[in-house]
Design a protein around this motif. Structure first.
Motif, PDB file in Angstrom:
ATOM      1  N   MET A  39       8.994  -2.560  -1.498  1.00  0.00           N
ATOM      2  CA  MET A  39       8.177  -1.816  -1.805  1.00  0.00           C
ATOM      3  C   MET A  39       8.849  -0.905  -3.155  1.00  0.00           C
ATOM      4  SD  MET A  39       8.142   0.934   1.818  1.00  0.00           S
ATOM      5  CE  MET A  39       7.721   0.543   3.111  1.00  0.00           C
ATOM      6  N   GLU A  40       9.313  -1.723  -3.808  1.00  0.00           N
ATOM      7  CA  GLU A  40      10.197  -1.899  -4.933  1.00  0.00           C
ATOM      8  C   GLU A  40      10.216  -0.787  -6.048  1.00  0.00           C
ATOM      9  OE1 GLU A  40       8.996  -5.463  -7.461  1.00  0.00           O
ATOM     10  OE2 GLU A  40       8.975  -6.860  -6.329  1.00  0.00           O
ATOM     11  N   ASP A  41       9.336   0.592  -6.301  1.00  0.00           N
ATOM     12  CA  ASP A  41       8.363   0.781  -7.423  1.00  0.00           C
ATOM     13  C   ASP A  41       9.464   2.709  -5.731  1.00  0.00           C
ATOM     14  OD1 ASP A  41       7.899  -0.306  -9.219  1.00  0.00           O
ATOM     15  OD2 ASP A  41       5.710   0.068  -8.383  1.00  0.00           O
ATOM     16  N   LEU A  42       9.052   2.332  -4.962  1.00  0.00           N
ATOM     17  CA  LEU A  42       9.190   3.320  -4.330  1.00  0.00           C
ATOM     18  C   LEU A  42      10.995   3.327  -4.068  1.00  0.00           C
ATOM     19  CD1 LEU A  42       7.193   5.585  -3.317  1.00  0.00           C
ATOM     20  CD2 LEU A  42       7.445   4.761  -0.901  1.00  0.00           C
ATOM     21  N   SER A  43      11.384   2.121  -3.700  1.00  0.00           N
ATOM     22  CA  SER A  43      12.964   2.817  -3.769  1.00  0.00           C
ATOM     23  C   SER A  43      14.104   2.493  -4.510  1.00  0.00           C
ATOM     24  CB  SER A  43      13.062   1.036  -2.821  1.00  0.00           C
ATOM     25  OG  SER A  43      12.581   0.337  -3.569  1.00  0.00           O
ATOM     26  N   ARG A  44      12.724   2.749  -5.640  1.00  0.00           N
ATOM     27  CA  ARG A  44      13.721   3.567  -6.674  1.00  0.00           C
ATOM     28  C   ARG A  44      13.265   4.597  -6.969  1.00  0.00           C
ATOM     29  NH1 ARG A  44      12.583  -1.382  -8.545  1.00  0.00           N
ATOM     30  NH2 ARG A  44      11.071  -0.689  -9.985  1.00  0.00           N
ATOM     31  N   ALA A  45      12.511   5.715  -6.602  1.00  0.00           N
ATOM     32  CA  ALA A  45      12.215   7.197  -6.825  1.00  0.00           C
ATOM     33  C   ALA A  45      12.755   7.800  -6.285  1.00  0.00           C
ATOM     34  CB  ALA A  45      10.725   6.928  -6.797  1.00  0.00           C
ATOM     35  N   LYS A  46      13.611   8.765  -6.751  1.00  0.00           N
ATOM     36  CA  LYS A  46      14.712   9.898  -6.134  1.00  0.00           C
ATOM     37  C   LYS A  46      13.762  10.852  -4.889  1.00  0.00           C
ATOM     38  CE  LYS A  46      16.777   9.696 -10.619  1.00  0.00           C
ATOM     39  NZ  LYS A  46      18.028  11.245 -11.531  1.00  0.00           N
ATOM     40  N   GLU A  47      12.406  11.016  -5.720  1.00  0.00           N
ATOM     41  CA  GLU A  47      11.523  11.526  -4.610  1.00  0.00           C
ATOM     42  C   GLU A  47      11.129  11.026  -3.456  1.00  0.00           C
ATOM     43  OE1 GLU A  47      10.767  11.121  -7.983  1.00  0.00           O
ATOM     44  OE2 GLU A  47      11.199  12.976  -8.994  1.00  0.00           O
ATOM     45  N   ALA A  48      11.394   9.710  -3.589  1.00  0.00           N
ATOM     46  CA  ALA A  48      11.376   9.111  -1.913  1.00  0.00           C
ATOM     47  C   ALA A  48      12.465   9.042  -1.010  1.00  0.00           C
ATOM     48  CB  ALA A  48      10.183   7.701  -2.267  1.00  0.00           C
ATOM     49  N   PHE A  49      12.089   9.069   0.323  1.00  0.00           N
ATOM     50  CA  PHE A  49      13.051   8.629   1.139  1.00  0.00           C
ATOM     51  C   PHE A  49      12.655   8.178   2.780  1.00  0.00           C
ATOM     52  CE2 PHE A  49      15.804  10.005   5.881  1.00  0.00           C
ATOM     53  CZ  PHE A  49      16.186   9.175   5.121  1.00  0.00           C
ATOM     54  N   ILE A  50      13.131   6.660   2.572  1.00  0.00           N
ATOM     55  CA  ILE A  50      12.469   5.031   2.696  1.00  0.00           C
ATOM     56  C   ILE A  50      13.334   5.207   4.012  1.00  0.00           C
ATOM     57  CG2 ILE A  50      12.137   2.957   3.254  1.00  0.00           C
ATOM     58  CD1 ILE A  50      11.342   3.584   0.804  1.00  0.00           C
ATOM     59  N   ARG A  51      13.710   5.090   5.268  1.00  0.00           N
ATOM     60  CA  ARG A  51      14.503   5.338   6.203  1.00  0.00           C
ATOM     61  C   ARG A  51      13.826   4.047   7.655  1.00  0.00           C
ATOM     62  NH1 ARG A  51      19.982   6.911   7.306  1.00  0.00           N
ATOM     63  NH2 ARG A  51      20.203   6.567   9.922  1.00  0.00           N
ATOM     64  N   SER A  96       0.790  -0.694  -0.340  1.00  0.00           N
ATOM     65  CA  SER A  96      -0.077   0.025   0.398  1.00  0.00           C
ATOM     66  C   SER A  96       0.870   1.105  -0.389  1.00  0.00           C
ATOM     67  CB  SER A  96      -1.352   0.485   1.242  1.00  0.00           C
ATOM     68  OG  SER A  96      -1.890  -0.912   1.293  1.00  0.00           O
ATOM     69  N   ILE A  97       1.950   1.167   0.985  1.00  0.00           N
ATOM     70  CA  ILE A  97       2.473   2.989   0.688  1.00  0.00           C
ATOM     71  C   ILE A  97       3.494   2.462  -0.301  1.00  0.00           C
ATOM     72  CG2 ILE A  97       5.148   3.434   1.975  1.00  0.00           C
ATOM     73  CD1 ILE A  97       3.969   2.052   4.637  1.00  0.00           C
ATOM     74  N   ASP A  98       4.148   1.524  -1.316  1.00  0.00           N
ATOM     75  CA  ASP A  98       4.178   1.481  -2.112  1.00  0.00           C
ATOM     76  C   ASP A  98       3.636   2.314  -3.286  1.00  0.00           C
ATOM     77  OD1 ASP A  98       6.335   1.091  -4.045  1.00  0.00           O
ATOM     78  OD2 ASP A  98       5.309  -0.125  -5.026  1.00  0.00           O
ATOM     79  N   VAL A  99       2.347   1.628  -2.924  1.00  0.00           N
ATOM     80  CA  VAL A  99       1.486   2.443  -4.723  1.00  0.00           C
ATOM     81  C   VAL A  99       1.249   3.786  -4.040  1.00  0.00           C
ATOM     82  CG1 VAL A  99      -0.889   1.560  -4.954  1.00  0.00           C
ATOM     83  CG2 VAL A  99       0.752   0.105  -4.611  1.00  0.00           C
ATOM     84  N   PHE A 100       1.216   3.898  -2.762  1.00  0.00           N
ATOM     85  CA  PHE A 100      -0.260   5.154  -2.073  1.00  0.00           C
ATOM     86  C   PHE A 100       1.619   6.250  -2.624  1.00  0.00           C
ATOM     87  CE2 PHE A 100      -2.162   3.577   1.468  1.00  0.00           C
ATOM     88  CZ  PHE A 100      -3.282   3.844   0.561  1.00  0.00           C
ATOM     89  N   GLY A 101       3.069   5.950  -2.558  1.00  0.00           N
ATOM     90  CA  GLY A 101       4.034   6.765  -2.992  1.00  0.00           C
ATOM     91  C   GLY A 101       3.797   7.003  -4.182  1.00  0.00           C
ATOM     92  N   MET A 102       3.883   5.833  -5.043  1.00  0.00           N
ATOM     93  CA  MET A 102       4.341   6.551  -6.604  1.00  0.00           C
ATOM     94  C   MET A 102       2.853   7.703  -7.372  1.00  0.00           C
ATOM     95  SD  MET A 102       6.969   5.262  -7.159  1.00  0.00           S
ATOM     96  CE  MET A 102       6.854   5.685  -8.440  1.00  0.00           C
ATOM     97  N   HIS A 103       1.931   6.677  -6.123  1.00  0.00           N
ATOM     98  CA  HIS A 103       0.881   8.144  -6.395  1.00  0.00           C
ATOM     99  C   HIS A 103       0.858   9.677  -6.487  1.00  0.00           C
ATOM    100  CE1 HIS A 103      -3.970   9.529  -6.998  1.00  0.00           C
ATOM    101  NE2 HIS A 103      -3.593   9.663  -5.949  1.00  0.00           N
ATOM    102  N   LEU A 104       1.714   9.995  -5.365  1.00  0.00           N
ATOM    103  CA  LEU A 104       1.839  10.603  -4.749  1.00  0.00           C
ATOM    104  C   LEU A 104       3.361  11.536  -5.485  1.00  0.00           C
ATOM    105  CD1 LEU A 104       1.183  10.329  -0.650  1.00  0.00           C
ATOM    106  CD2 LEU A 104       0.071  12.065  -2.467  1.00  0.00           C
ATOM    107  N   ILE A 105       3.642  10.807  -5.855  1.00  0.00           N
ATOM    108  CA  ILE A 105       4.906  11.526  -6.613  1.00  0.00           C
ATOM    109  C   ILE A 105       5.099  11.445  -7.927  1.00  0.00           C
ATOM    110  CG2 ILE A 105       7.086  10.262  -7.365  1.00  0.00           C
ATOM    111  CD1 ILE A 105       7.774   9.116  -5.031  1.00  0.00           C
TER     112      ILE A 105
END
Length: 364
Positions: A141-153, A103-112
């Protein structure tokens, strides 16, 4: 040394000569590059410019238990504070297997895709034992972990829930100063960490599953009362009817709770994280909540209450730490504990004795 098997009497058999023993350390191994030590101003400047490397190093200082790192971290936070507070903070929780990572992966990409920058943080109360499970989540979080606009900590690898939560809140400040306009705070499991997350976010989202028997089974009333929105995942294929039934059950359950302090009526939506169905509706709900609470000034009120809450939490944490690391207390605590176990003194007398000892040691 020549192998005896190569003697003429062993015709047809040949053993090649082995190689010499190699050195245990690779001679071509480059000298380890030392990480550059930044000043407070360099950290702040890098964070404000959105430098992810410097932001990550600053977060590491926040998470560190070393005194000199904590002093440096607090200076950085203080200078970043005027630039923080401009994001929407969303807490995300749910039972294990509810599909939080997907869900976080999908939500995150939707926002980006809409032009936002996203930071994903975690609170894991079991991290002291398991060393944190968000690292496993990150791989999902396959897509989100590759996105430059995301920071996963990942969450800190050890410490009490209070300590982990405080460090997460301080990390939010650094992320906001670095230009992240949306922050997800994920709880790894359903437990007391929900209260900590609720005390640092604007919107609290509960992810549920359908088709698992009694939909309300095992869900604490407290978590339901904290939720500003409930979403039922995996509403696809043969599961659509079950998801609608679960939606109805949760709506009925919410009617039994007293009205929320914000005046908002929590909504229950269905969606499919895997097939990305219903994502837009979820974000419309969140946008509606933010607009609603900003209009009636609850948004600002809640943030002020949270800031006050964390001030007192920091005082409690500091006093507790000071007490247990006091030399006089450390010397006497085990003896007093044995006296309690042997019924020589009561728990309350023992506690007063230790507090008096601690306070007297501060006067000396």
């Amino acid at each position: 040394m020549e192998h005896p098997e190569n003697n003429d009497q062993y015709k047809g058999l040949k053993v090649n000569k082995g190689i010499e023993n190699m050195p245990p350390v690779n001679p071509y191994l480059k000298k380890r590059i030392q990480r550059k030590q930044y000043t407070v101003n360099e950290y702040v400047e890098g964070i404000l410019k959105g430098n992810i490397t410097i932001l990550s190093q600053a977060v590491t200082l926040v998470e560190s238990s070393r005194h000199e790192h904590q002093v440096l971290a607090q200076e950085i936070i203080e200078k970043c504070l005027p630039y923080a507070g401009n994001s929407i903070r969303i807490g995300i929780t749910g039972v294990p297997g509810a599909g939080k990572s997907t869900s976080i992966d999908v939500f995150g990409m939707h926002l980006i895709e809409q032009g936002h920058r996203l930071a994903v943080l975690a609170i894991d109360p079991s991290s002291e034992r398991s060393k944190g499970s968000i690292l496993g989540d990150k791989t999902r979080m396959e897509d989100l972990s590759r996105a430059k606009e995301a920071f996963i900590r990942p969450s800190p690898s050890a410490g009490s829930l209070g300590g982990v939560a405080r460090k997460t809140r301080e990390t939010i400040i650094l992320c906001e100063a670095s230009g992240f306009d949306t922050v997800f705070v994920e709880t790894v499991g359903v437990g007391q960490s929900e209260t900590a997350v609720h005390s640092m976010v604007d919107f609290f989202l509960l992810i549920q599953l359908s088709g698992t028997g009694d939909e309300l089974q095992g869900i604490k009333r407290g978590i339901m009362e904290m939720a500003d929105g409930i979403i039922i995942n995996k509403a696809d294929g043969d599961n659509i009817e079950k998801a609608k039934l679960a939606q109805s059950q949760f709506r009925n359950a919410l009617h039994l709770f007293p009205p929320t302090e914000s005046g908002w009526i929590p909504k229950v939506l269905t969606y499919s994280g895997y097939y990305k169905i219903g994502i837009k509706e979820i974000w419309e709900m969140i946008d509606e909540y933010i607009s609603f609470t900003k209009k009636n000034h609850f948004f600002e009120y809640k943030r002020n209450e949270q800031a006050k809450y964390w001030m007192y939490e920091s005082i409690n944490e500091t006093l507790k730490d000071s007490f247990y690391h006091n030399q006089e207390v450390e010397k006497t605590l085990r003896t007093t504990e044995r006296q309690v176990l042997n019924n020589e003194i009561s728990s309350f007398v023992a506690a007063k004795k230790m507090i008096d000892l601690y306070l007297n040691s501060l006067k000396e």
